[in-house]
Write a protein that holds these residues in place. Structure first.
Motif, short mmCIF file in Angstrom:
data_model
loop_
_atom_site.label_atom_id
_atom_site.label_comp_id
_atom_site.label_asym_id
_atom_site.label_seq_id
_atom_site.Cartn_x
_atom_site.Cartn_y
_atom_site.Cartn_z
N SER A 1 56.86 87.27 55.30
CA SER A 1 57.67 88.10 56.18
C SER A 1 57.06 88.27 57.56
O SER A 1 57.77 88.50 58.54
CB SER A 1 57.91 89.48 55.54
OG SER A 1 56.67 90.15 55.34
N ASP A 2 55.73 88.12 57.67
CA ASP A 2 55.08 88.23 58.98
C ASP A 2 54.90 86.88 59.67
O ASP A 2 54.24 86.77 60.69
CB ASP A 2 53.72 88.94 58.85
CG ASP A 2 52.73 88.15 58.01
OD1 ASP A 2 53.07 87.07 57.50
OD2 ASP A 2 51.58 88.63 57.86
N HIS B 1 47.63 90.35 51.73
CA HIS B 1 48.92 89.64 51.74
C HIS B 1 49.97 90.33 50.88
O HIS B 1 51.06 89.79 50.68
CB HIS B 1 48.71 88.20 51.28
CG HIS B 1 47.97 87.39 52.28
ND1 HIS B 1 46.61 87.48 52.44
CD2 HIS B 1 48.41 86.52 53.22
CE1 HIS B 1 46.23 86.68 53.42
NE2 HIS B 1 47.30 86.08 53.92
N LYS B 2 49.67 91.52 50.38
CA LYS B 2 50.67 92.26 49.59
C LYS B 2 51.75 92.82 50.49
O LYS B 2 51.53 93.08 51.66
CB LYS B 2 49.99 93.37 48.79
CG LYS B 2 49.19 92.80 47.64
CD LYS B 2 48.84 93.81 46.60
CE LYS B 2 48.18 93.06 45.45
NZ LYS B 2 47.81 93.92 44.36
N SER B 3 52.94 92.96 49.93
CA SER B 3 54.12 93.50 50.63
C SER B 3 54.59 92.59 51.77
O SER B 3 55.23 93.05 52.71
CB SER B 3 53.84 94.91 51.17
OG SER B 3 53.51 95.77 50.10
N LYS B 4 54.27 91.31 51.66
CA LYS B 4 54.74 90.34 52.66
C LYS B 4 55.59 89.25 52.03
O LYS B 4 55.96 88.28 52.69
CB LYS B 4 53.54 89.71 53.39
CG LYS B 4 52.74 90.73 54.18
CD LYS B 4 51.55 90.12 54.87
CE LYS B 4 50.78 91.19 55.62
NZ LYS B 4 49.60 90.66 56.31
N GLY B 5 55.86 89.40 50.73
CA GLY B 5 56.73 88.45 50.04
C GLY B 5 56.02 87.34 49.29
O GLY B 5 56.67 86.52 48.66
N ASN C 1 56.58 87.60 45.35
CA ASN C 1 57.95 87.22 45.00
C ASN C 1 58.16 85.71 45.10
O ASN C 1 58.75 85.09 44.21
CB ASN C 1 58.96 87.92 45.92
CG ASN C 1 59.02 89.40 45.69
OD1 ASN C 1 58.67 89.90 44.62
ND2 ASN C 1 59.45 90.14 46.70
N SER D 1 50.50 97.03 38.78
CA SER D 1 51.31 95.83 38.63
C SER D 1 52.57 96.07 37.80
O SER D 1 53.53 95.32 37.89
CB SER D 1 50.49 94.70 38.02
OG SER D 1 50.07 95.03 36.72
N PHE E 1 55.66 96.41 39.96
CA PHE E 1 56.02 95.12 40.59
C PHE E 1 56.81 94.27 39.61
O PHE E 1 57.86 93.73 39.95
CB PHE E 1 54.75 94.38 41.03
CG PHE E 1 55.02 92.96 41.48
CD1 PHE E 1 55.56 92.70 42.73
CD2 PHE E 1 54.74 91.89 40.65
CE1 PHE E 1 55.82 91.39 43.14
CE2 PHE E 1 54.99 90.59 41.04
CZ PHE E 1 55.54 90.34 42.30
N LYS F 1 60.33 95.55 38.94
CA LYS F 1 61.25 95.20 40.04
C LYS F 1 61.67 93.73 39.95
O LYS F 1 62.73 93.37 40.45
CB LYS F 1 60.58 95.47 41.39
CG LYS F 1 60.45 96.93 41.72
CD LYS F 1 59.70 97.13 43.03
CE LYS F 1 59.35 98.58 43.24
NZ LYS F 1 58.43 98.78 44.36
N GLN F 2 60.83 92.90 39.35
CA GLN F 2 61.14 91.48 39.19
C GLN F 2 62.13 91.24 38.05
O GLN F 2 62.56 90.12 37.84
CB GLN F 2 59.86 90.69 38.92
CG GLN F 2 58.89 90.64 40.06
CD GLN F 2 59.44 89.86 41.23
OE1 GLN F 2 60.05 88.81 41.07
NE2 GLN F 2 59.24 90.37 42.43
#
Length: 199
Positions: free
Chosen positions: A25-26, A130-134, A137, A163, A166, A169-170
């Motif tokens: 995402s970044d 690198h968490k919460s950047k996709g 997923n 975890s 997470f 949500k998956q």
């Protein structure tokens, strides 16, 4: 997800994955490829760094911490990565820094409740930076594609701590909560939730 196959091919004891490039995402570019022995030290470091900074680290007993660190030492990672029943073993490398920022390992197993053949998630790690950047997923999307291509229809795994949300949500469903089997081998009581996901 930007999932572009590369032309180079890696060899692995597990299902082969031509390297692919993910975009976070970044805007960071992350190359995902099959794990090779030269990756083991960096994978061990990634797992141990994440563990020492996890929310529940302080809550664990000294024996539980020691068992986890031993299981994810260089020799522990080697043993896990070279298991004969592995079906997917992937490493994620940041293009800019060439550092290992993710790892996924899935193994052929039997469902705890039904006995049917399934893929069992043994490791899924994403560096804290690198968490919460996709990345998690997108890494799971690649894993699912590889598992489907091998004929798997169901994934199971044990999870605990942060975890759990997470994986929920998956789309993973909670089946039961029991003693963590990896720690129970060392006589340590710690709960884990057994979850499944339909591919």
């Amino acid at each position: 997800m930007n999932h572009r196959p590369d032309t180079a091919a890696e060899t692995s004891a597990t299902h082969l994955l031509p390297p692919c490039l993910l975009t976070l995402s970044d805007g960071q570019k992350i190359r995902v490829r099959s794990t090779v022995p030269a990756d083991y030290a960096a994978i061990s470091q990634l797992i141990q760094d994440n563990f020492s900074r996890s929310e529940n680290y302080a809550e664990l007993s000294a024996a539980a911490r020691t068992a986890y660190l031993e299981a994810n030492s260089l020799s522990g990672v080697r043993e896990v990565c070279e298991h004969q029943d592995n079906v997917v073993s992937l490493v994620a490398i940041a293009e800019a820094t060439k550092s290992t920022v993710g790892f996924a390992l899935y193994r052929r197993s039997r469902h705890l409740l039904t006995g049917e053949e399934v893929a069992e998630g043994k490791r899924l790690q994403v560096s804290l930076a690198h968490k919460s950047k996709g990345l998690g997923n997108q890494l799971l999307t690649v894993v699912r594609h590889l598992l489907r291509s091998q004929g798997f229809t169901k994934v199971v795994g044990y999870t605990s701590g942060a975890s759990f949300s997470f994986f929920e949500k998956q789309g993973r469903q909670r089946l039961l909560t029991l003693d963590n089997p990896a720690l129970a081998k060392h006589g340590i009581k710690a709960e884990a939730t057994y979850m499944e996901y339909l591919l």
